[in-house]
Motif scaffolding. Structure first.
Motif, mmCIF file in Angstrom:
data_model
loop_
_atom_site.group_PDB
_atom_site.id
_atom_site.type_symbol
_atom_site.label_atom_id
_atom_site.label_comp_id
_atom_site.label_asym_id
_atom_site.label_seq_id
_atom_site.Cartn_x
_atom_site.Cartn_y
_atom_site.Cartn_z
ATOM 1 N N GLY A 159 0.812 -1.219 0.000
ATOM 2 C CA GLY A 159 0.000 0.000 0.000
ATOM 3 C C GLY A 159 0.843 1.266 0.000
ATOM 4 N N ASN A 160 1.891 1.283 0.807
ATOM 5 C CA ASN A 160 2.735 2.488 0.884
ATOM 6 C C ASN A 160 3.379 2.813 -0.457
ATOM 7 N N VAL A 161 3.800 1.766 -1.147
ATOM 8 C CA VAL A 161 4.448 1.955 -2.445
ATOM 9 C C VAL A 161 3.437 2.502 -3.462
ATOM 10 N N LEU A 162 2.228 1.961 -3.419
ATOM 11 C CA LEU A 162 1.213 2.363 -4.397
ATOM 12 C C LEU A 162 0.850 3.829 -4.259
ATOM 13 N N LEU A 163 0.886 4.342 -3.039
ATOM 14 C CA LEU A 163 0.427 5.712 -2.807
ATOM 15 C C LEU A 163 1.546 6.736 -2.943
ATOM 16 N N ASN A 164 2.773 6.288 -3.059
ATOM 17 C CA ASN A 164 3.846 7.253 -3.284
ATOM 18 C C ASN A 164 4.186 7.304 -4.773
ATOM 19 N N TYR A 165 5.157 8.101 -5.136
ATOM 20 C CA TYR A 165 5.510 8.233 -6.544
ATOM 21 C C TYR A 165 5.852 6.903 -7.178
ATOM 22 N N GLY A 166 5.424 6.750 -8.429
ATOM 23 C CA GLY A 166 5.794 5.577 -9.206
ATOM 24 C C GLY A 166 6.771 5.985 -10.294
ATOM 25 N N TYR A 167 6.907 5.139 -11.292
ATOM 26 C CA TYR A 167 7.840 5.392 -12.389
ATOM 27 C C TYR A 167 7.102 5.830 -13.647
ATOM 28 N N ALA A 168 7.741 6.720 -14.409
ATOM 29 C CA ALA A 168 7.117 7.224 -15.644
ATOM 30 C C ALA A 168 6.774 6.071 -16.583
ATOM 31 N N LYS A 169 7.655 5.082 -16.679
ATOM 32 C CA LYS A 169 7.406 3.985 -17.623
ATOM 33 C C LYS A 169 6.207 3.146 -17.218
ATOM 34 N N GLY A 170 6.019 2.985 -15.931
ATOM 35 C CA GLY A 170 4.865 2.219 -15.487
ATOM 36 C C GLY A 170 5.167 1.386 -14.254
ATOM 37 N N TYR A 171 4.127 0.710 -13.783
ATOM 38 C CA TYR A 171 4.193 -0.142 -12.594
ATOM 39 C C TYR A 171 4.732 -1.505 -13.032
ATOM 40 N N LYS A 172 5.876 -1.891 -12.487
ATOM 41 C CA LYS A 172 6.598 -3.033 -13.027
ATOM 42 C C LYS A 172 5.785 -4.341 -13.069
ATOM 43 N N PRO A 173 5.086 -4.716 -11.987
ATOM 44 C CA PRO A 173 4.324 -5.975 -12.088
ATOM 45 C C PRO A 173 3.343 -5.962 -13.267
ATOM 46 N N LEU A 174 2.708 -4.821 -13.508
ATOM 47 C CA LEU A 174 1.776 -4.740 -14.639
ATOM 48 C C LEU A 174 2.531 -4.882 -15.963
ATOM 49 N N GLU B 139 6.346 7.888 3.291
ATOM 50 C CA GLU B 139 5.205 6.973 3.151
ATOM 51 C C GLU B 139 4.857 6.249 4.448
ATOM 52 N N SER B 140 5.747 6.306 5.424
ATOM 53 C CA SER B 140 5.396 5.651 6.694
ATOM 54 C C SER B 140 4.313 6.445 7.427
ATOM 55 N N LEU B 141 4.063 7.685 6.982
ATOM 56 C CA LEU B 141 2.980 8.474 7.585
ATOM 57 C C LEU B 141 1.609 8.116 7.005
ATOM 58 N N GLY B 332 -3.540 23.421 -8.140
ATOM 59 C CA GLY B 332 -3.507 22.802 -6.825
ATOM 60 C C GLY B 332 -3.279 21.306 -6.908
ATOM 61 N N SER B 333 -2.870 20.736 -5.814
ATOM 62 C CA SER B 333 -2.618 19.293 -5.742
ATOM 63 C C SER B 333 -2.385 18.924 -4.296
ATOM 64 N N PHE B 334 -2.800 17.717 -3.898
ATOM 65 C CA PHE B 334 -2.422 17.212 -2.580
ATOM 66 C C PHE B 334 -1.276 16.202 -2.708
ATOM 67 N N SER B 335 -0.686 16.127 -3.922
ATOM 68 C CA SER B 335 0.325 15.089 -4.197
ATOM 69 C C SER B 335 1.391 15.003 -3.130
ATOM 70 N N LYS B 336 2.010 16.124 -2.836
ATOM 71 C CA LYS B 336 3.117 16.081 -1.891
ATOM 72 C C LYS B 336 2.604 16.019 -0.461
ATOM 73 N N VAL B 337 1.385 16.541 -0.258
ATOM 74 C CA VAL B 337 0.828 16.561 1.083
ATOM 75 C C VAL B 337 0.287 15.189 1.453
ATOM 76 N N LEU B 338 -0.486 14.603 0.532
ATOM 77 C CA LEU B 338 -1.065 13.291 0.810
ATOM 78 C C LEU B 338 -0.314 12.219 0.026
ATOM 79 N N PHE B 339 -0.910 11.776 -1.097
ATOM 80 C CA PHE B 339 -0.388 10.600 -1.780
ATOM 81 C C PHE B 339 -0.036 10.908 -3.231
ATOM 82 N N PRO B 340 1.236 10.953 -3.570
ATOM 83 C CA PRO B 340 1.615 11.241 -4.962
ATOM 84 C C PRO B 340 1.121 10.183 -5.936
ATOM 85 N N GLY B 341 0.925 8.958 -5.437
ATOM 86 C CA GLY B 341 0.474 7.872 -6.312
ATOM 87 C C GLY B 341 -0.918 8.114 -6.865
ATOM 88 N N LEU B 342 -1.741 8.851 -6.095
ATOM 89 C CA LEU B 342 -3.044 9.279 -6.627
ATOM 90 C C LEU B 342 -2.770 10.491 -7.500
#
Lengths: 493, 493
Positions: A159-174, B139-141, B332-342
């Motif tokens: 979950g933590n990985v999914l919600l933080n920045y990913g890679y421009a190319k894409g999500y590796k498992p996919l 992301e531990s937050l 605007g964006s909550f990317s850095k505040v909340l979840f960049p993955g969204l």
């Protein structure tokens, strides 16, 4: 300090909604009153006890709300005296300026995008209208429980990985999953790479940005996907459309166009061609790729809905037919097959092109939603696509056959195409105007997509596309009957 | 028919993984053997009983796998004789073609995007490196349980809607929420509208596409956000950078630039300016907007991380300071505040501009992931942002103070800025080269972002940005100590 009577009337429109913390609702409500100047700077706020009575919420909620108002600069506390509205509240100090006339600041590109935006030129349908305009999937087929499970499974893993920045190319498992998936379609992935995009549309937009424009000209089928026509025009390309035959693009005409002109790329939709619904035959795919092999022209393949094919026999995408060749840029997506709301598509092409596309993608949108990608991955991994496709193909096939039968029974057409998928394409006699037919039908509560918007040369005014995926059986029959009567009347009149 | 011995060795590398249906794994495995020509066209496949024994899976799984292989054109059944590999399997017929040299087909735009792509020019760090390069959240937050709940809540309300097509402008509940949220920041929403984008980056890209380029020139702070510099250059704009003072942009210098030049727009980052970490003072915001009010120049406001401000006193965004004025485009964006993955950001601007941006958005990416938008909406609605911010602000403040103290203790800096947020900006004496410092530090397992990449004029070679959000306390101290020793050595040497 406000008199209790005034406060009574002031606070009586407060209404609690479910699912949102009470103190935040109180806070929102008070901010609203302050911004609207119903409560003014320096004014004493009701005591927490008073407001608790007035709003019928606990005093703890009021205390938390007042603390929040203070944090956000809307109020301040005076020890021993209570809470007051801040003198300078957010938004209360503003700078006057002349209004800007935005028409003076718009680019030609923005104007063209608006002009070509079919959603802004489209047919507005009233509620209850039978609409054949959509080729989006039937959402009643969605297996929501599997999607929920995919989400929960993936969140549990990372979950933590999914919600933080990913890679421009894409999500590796996919990407790993899709690589195998494409190999199973016969694609030789050696020397090729992949970029995940926000659906097909972003993929096409990035590819058109990456391609050289020296000839300013593109080859495609005529008619073809209207989004592609729009984006080709937005990228400044002139379009040379090649006639469609019953089994796909007219190879002789294509050969002539190739001999006579110069092109920056070609764009083809071999499976469930939009709008004709034609699946290009395997022989024609071979012929097409043999012909293209003689020219140094990148081929953009729109893999649109090839997953929906009902028939058992396999038809290779062009990128598989090209073998080790590296000239094909394949744009894939499960949008129409699975869930359009998950904005996930992929570009497969020579690794050198993908290297540049990755930089373009990063500049435009950083990366595609990791959550969308991870849900799609887990859904696929869990084996749901196969089960879903079995169900969806059966249902769409049933609807296709019903629509086909209704067209044959009710429509005075001259040609009818569509090998399955989610839509049929109907042509009436030359000179017939489907836009006039649409006007007549709309008055009777039925709409469809006039075919001219798919043509690259202003043609197709006698054609229409019927999307059946989201229309109920009874309405398919009723709607086509209404179209048929109106068309017959128009032909006679 | 293959001899049992050969089959034994052939099938022994089959390994089951958990969570994927067994028959699909068998099917995948067999496809792999067929595509690699380990099993060839016309060859008889093992009986279902034999393969069940060989692969140690149930016979039902083998039967389902063979049916799937047949559906996909990889095999065929002969009644009474068994299953055979298809003579023409996917990918087995291919067209030979000359390899394409992609360098001949790339646009200048693609080349520039690659050239400006910092991720491709960036510092590669080995595992275990102490990295101050990131300003992504810790992301531990992340409160994963609240995200899961938001997803399940929303899926229960309208899962079918979320997974089908949404609207280019955005998901309505989220837009309604954000409209109120912005009003509470003092934004006068009358005559303004909103577009949801794939994060800040898409918003900026769309806005730059929509703006007229007649002067080919843009005003901004110097230094400024490197992604903005990249995208301004990719859109062909020349950049006029205005010096930063301790409380924000130098108004005198800005006034002079406005008097002397012509600009298509201005781009400002008033809160937690990137890279300096400076929060523009309320007085300066007023002064800036008063100055801009004299010119017919659209102002792009990057709302970057204003939610993270630790202090209680409210600072209005520029778009609020502008009151009823319509010249500010707020990103605007909550990317850095909340979840960049969204990948969710929003553009708020005059409704006429948004009307055109909507068409551009539709042409580029159709719409932003509805799932991301709906999870964010439900998360906000459930009151989680307030709770999360309380926790995150406290944690980042603690880390900020630690980083600040370490900088003061260990670094031979000449200037230090950063009013909180997720990073500090450090300047050494003129002539000092932080790129050389970086080389020395990297050898000792510490990296940071050299400041020159944020400068619009090639300056800042003596500066660096230290992002602390994702570095653990002990490593903040250790890392800055290493940087300090290396910097001191470099200054002396």
């Amino acid at each position: 300090m406000i008199a209790m009577g005034a406060m009574d009337s002031m606070f009586k429109d407060f209404k609690l909604i479910a699912g949102r913390p009470v103190y935040i609702q109180v806070q929102d409500y008070m901010k609203h009153l302050i911004i609207k100047s119903a409560l003014q700077g320096g004014q004493k706020l009701p005591s927490t006890r008073e407001l608790s009575t007035l709003l019928k919420v606990s005093r703890n909620s009021i205390i938390a709300a007042y603390a929040g108002l203070e944090d956000d600069g809307f109020a301040y506390a005076v020890p021993g005296q209570g809470n007051f509205v801040a003198m300078t509240t957010p938004g209360s100090v503003t700078v006057a300026s002349r209004p800007m006339n935005w028409q003076d600041h718009l680019s030609g590109h923005a104007r063209l995008a608006e002009e070509l935006d079919l959603m802004k030129r489209g047919i507005r349908a009233e509620k209850g209208t039978i609409s054949f305009t959509s080729i989006a999937p039937d959402e009643s087929l969605f297996d929501l429980d599997n999607v929920k499970r995919a989400f929960m499974d993936r969140m549990a893993v990372e979950g933590n990985v999914l919600l933080n920045y990913g890679y421009a190319k894409g999500y590796k498992p996919l990407m790993d999953y899709l690589r195998l998936y494409l190999e199973h379609k016969g694609v030789d992935m050696k020397g090729k790479d992949m970029l995940i995009t926000n659906g097909f549309t972003e993929g096409l937009d990035l590819v058109l940005s990456a391609l050289d424009h020296r000839h300013g000209s593109v080859l495609c089928e005529n008619p073809t996907h209207h989004t592609a026509i729009k984006n080709l025009k937005l990228h400044g390309f002139g379009i040379t459309g090649i006639t469609m035959e019953r089994d796909g693009i007219h190879l002789g005409e294509l050969e002539q166009a190739l001999a006579e002109g110069e092109y920056d790329c070609a764009y083809f939709v071999p499976s469930y061609h939009n709008p004709t619904g034609i699946v290009m035959s395997p022989e024609k795919r071979q012929g097409l790729m043999k012909l293209m092999a003689g020219y140094d022209i990148p081929v953009i393949e729109d893999g649109f809905n090839e997953e929906l094919r009902y028939s058992g026999s396999h038809v290779s995408p062009l990128i598989a037919t090209a073998g080790a060749g590296n000239s094909v840029i394949y744009l894939g997506s499960f949008s129409k097959v699975l869930f359009p709301g998950l904005r996930v598509g992929w570009v497969v092409a020579d690794e050198e092109l993908i290297y540049y596309l990755e930089s373009l993608k990063r500049a435009r949108t950083i990366h595609t939603s990791t959550l969308d990608q991870s849900i799609l991955y887990q859904y696929l991994h869990n084996g749901n696509l196969e089960k879903y496709l079995k169900k969806a193909r059966a249902e769409y096939k049933r609807k296709y056959e019903l629509t086909l039968a209704c067209c044959k029974e009710f429509l005075p057409y001259t040609a009818l195409s569509g090998d399955g998928g989610l839509h049929l394409f109907v042509a009436f006699a030359e000179g017939f105007k489907t836009r006039e037919l649409l006007e007549a039908c709309r008055a009777q509560g039925v709409i469809f997509t006039p075919g001219d918007q798919f043509y690259t040369d202003g043609g197709g005014q006698h054609t229409m596309r019927l999307g059946f995926s989201r229309v109920r059986d009874a309405e398919i029959r009723k709607g086509i009957q209404i179209i048929g009567r109106a068309a017959t009347r128009q032909l006679m009149g």
